[in-house]
Design a protein around this motif. Sequence first.
Motif, short mmCIF file in Angstrom:
data_model
loop_
_atom_site.label_atom_id
_atom_site.label_comp_id
_atom_site.label_asym_id
_atom_site.label_seq_id
_atom_site.Cartn_x
_atom_site.Cartn_y
_atom_site.Cartn_z
N GLY A 409 -0.13 -21.41 18.13
CA GLY A 409 -0.52 -22.20 19.29
C GLY A 409 -0.14 -23.66 19.13
N TYR A 410 -0.14 -24.38 20.27
CA TYR A 410 0.05 -25.83 20.24
C TYR A 410 -0.87 -26.44 21.29
N HIS A 411 -1.65 -27.44 20.88
CA HIS A 411 -2.61 -28.03 21.82
C HIS A 411 -2.61 -29.55 21.82
N GLY A 412 -1.63 -30.17 21.14
CA GLY A 412 -1.58 -31.62 21.17
C GLY A 412 -1.66 -32.22 19.79
N ASP A 413 -1.60 -33.53 19.72
CA ASP A 413 -1.41 -34.23 18.45
C ASP A 413 -2.59 -35.07 17.99
N THR A 414 -3.67 -35.13 18.76
CA THR A 414 -4.85 -35.85 18.28
C THR A 414 -5.59 -34.95 17.30
N LEU A 415 -6.54 -35.50 16.54
CA LEU A 415 -7.10 -34.74 15.42
C LEU A 415 -7.78 -33.44 15.84
N GLY A 416 -8.61 -33.51 16.87
CA GLY A 416 -9.30 -32.28 17.30
C GLY A 416 -8.30 -31.26 17.80
N ALA A 417 -7.35 -31.70 18.61
CA ALA A 417 -6.33 -30.79 19.15
C ALA A 417 -5.49 -30.22 18.02
N MET A 418 -5.12 -31.07 17.04
CA MET A 418 -4.31 -30.59 15.92
C MET A 418 -5.03 -29.49 15.15
N SER A 419 -6.36 -29.60 15.06
CA SER A 419 -7.11 -28.63 14.25
C SER A 419 -6.97 -27.22 14.81
#
Length: 695
Positions: A409-419
């Motif tokens: 999956g890919y959900h973005g580059d901020t910390l929560g999204a990266m997790s």
Amino acid sequence: MTPTEGSRPLRAVFVAGTGTDVGKTVATAALLRALRGLGVAAQAVKPVQTGVAPATLCGDAISYAAAVADLAPVPGVPPAAVLRAFSLPASPQLAAAREGGRLTAADLASSIGEHWEGLAPGAGLLLLEAAGGLLAPLNAREGMIDLMAEVQAPVILVARNELGALNHALLSLEAVRARGLELAALVLVEPPRPVAEASGEAVLAENSRYLAEHLAAHWPQALFCRLPWGELSGPAGWQELAQVLLPLARALAETGSGSRAGDARPGVDLEARDHAALWHPYASATLLPPLETAARSHDNRIVLADGRELIDGMSSWWAAVHGYNHPRLNHALRAQSALMPHVMFGGLTHAPAVTLGERLLAAMPEGLERIFFADSGSVAVEVALKMALQCRQGRGERRRTRFLTPRGGYHGDTLGAMSVCDPVTGMHSLFAGMLPQQFFMERPSCRFDAPFDPAALDDARRILAEHGDEVAAVILEPVVQGAGGMWFYHPDYLRGLADLCRRAGALLIFDEIATGFGRTGRFFAAEWAGVTPDILCCGKALTGGVLTLAATACTAEVAEDICRGGRVFMHGPTFMGNPLACAVASASLDILEENRWQAQVARLERGLAEGLAPCRNFPDVADVRALGAIGVVEMTAPVNGPRLQRFFVERGVWIRPFGRLIYLMPPYITPPEDVARLCAAVVDALAADAWRLPD
Ligand SMILES: *Cc1c(COP(=O)(O)O)cnc(C)c1O
């Protein structure tokens, strides 16, 4: 315009009127004389002349020639030229249509380029006199001003001093500003004396004072000239007018007035400055990535600084679904910017946000009832995760603090999204210790186009059975995993997963930031499965690729649980609900409807499937697939991104592969012949082995 290698950069300035019969030809001819007097080998050119019998010297060209008749000729640079002549005395569009022709800004711009190339090398400057006013139509879609934008030459605006002059001049200046053109001068042509009663000397003097002041305030680089009415009786009369325009001629001679489109390699300097100062996505600051300089864009084209046009195969990362510089989107942006570009959303609301919110909810799967606007996709994902966590707290389920998500999956580059991104391609090892630890399950293994195998859900079932009471929500991209591998999986997976979530008491979050707005062939990919998630994120194509905006929607139940006992949702971006972005997004929704996006996407799917099919014949190709307006060629090994980028740019297409993937997701408006060219470029790249990394 596509200047050939080593060609002289075009030096030109446009002379445009605020209407017809304002004295534009006299001003052009006088300026020609002033320039030639300074030793600049200038030529006055009518790109389009109407109302004449075709001849080398016709119409206004006769005035140009007369204005310099007594000056020494310049070998190889005649004083005047007409590029296209039509006999009907009407707007260029009508006149051309009458003779069975069609004018386009691009064709005329290349005629100008060729004409310039054909002059003696000493030629100094083209004075391009427009036909009629700035918006005089060339064809059903383009006007004179589009030709000016294509050539990117500065503009000299000629107005006649009379009653109503201010309105015409100010409207024309707005049009020049709106196209991002440069204004070299405003020339105000005085009427013959004595003036008519209606105008009166006082009105004319006030017009002149007002325009001079307006120019000083809004166009400080531009000159203001008042051209007296000339009794054009031979050289003395012309010399008098030329004298008045001498300061303008000097300014043009000094700056050279290079057309911005024609500079030899104007991008080179920018690339160097970029390398010294900026960072690019997922790039090194020291090992420099290859860069192209984009100067302009239109339709499905990106125009580079050296004039080369690329067919866009990327929609600027899923976003530019209507192509570039869509007039309706640009208009919505300008109209809203005139009213209110931004206000804080705390304590204030406005029509653009409310209207867009209502329209999004109406377009989303049934049951989503509240919208939170965010300023980027990653933030919308953070908002979704926080919504899920606060919902759990509202329900008193404090143990449910983790997320379950498929690999890939890919959900973005901020910390929560990266997790919740794929732990390998998301490079979790780089941020180990910082990232919240989430649960990962197998990637949805069942292909979109194969019969569904229920075993695909086994891993989800196992993890939910073991850890279900710790899971706040399951988050995933429905049907298409985008940046994590461009993988298309079976919608039945989502139906089964929604069922498992319900049993385990986990919320379901769909990240539709890439898949939303028709890209997969459904408006939201959730529709493939007929599943309503508890929370849904969208972004990317939301504004048609013009501004950054994203939205997170949730059900009434989630909203109520979050707000139980007087609690509030703890998030509030500074630029939340930005009116510019919301207004553009609403316009983009209109265009999707009017363009009948379903038919556009279906046509793209057929074009991509057909065009990429020959890739199957190459031994290093692992898979070829197309769904909606997405076409993917998956290789057996990682591809050589920089080398492929160069290969594609040389072939006039913009495609940016990553990992093992060469993929296309063109704007929905892409014509079939351009889809074919994009696909052919991919096939060529495989045939030329341009994808391979050095051993
Ligand atoms: C691009 C993307 C994001 C992140 O959006 P940004 O606007 O780049 O922050 C999140 N999820 C998915 C599925 C995406 O494709």
